[in-house]
Scaffold this motif. Structure first.
Motif: not given
Length: 63
Positions: A34-41
């Protein structure tokens, strides 16, 4: 094969790993995803790109 899946398979191959530890590892892996997706977004939006949109159950596809 993803790092998460390899890690979980490695833990499961050792019969002496406590179920609570496996559950904790899965929880951490889900949080990391989830944190990886948030950072990528956040990066995509600052570049003017559309954010990545995953279905709510994306963490269960590898199981």
């Amino acid at each position: 094969m993803t790092f998460r899946k390899r890690s979980m398979e490695e833990m499961e191959s050792h019969g002496d790993v406590d179920d609570d530890l496996t559950y904790a590892a899965e929880t951490i892996a889900n949080m990391w995803t989830g944190l990886s997706v948030v950072a990528a977004n956040k990066l995509r939006v600052t570049q003017g790109l559309a954010p990545i949109d995953f279905p709510p159950d994306h963490t269960n596809r590898e199981k």
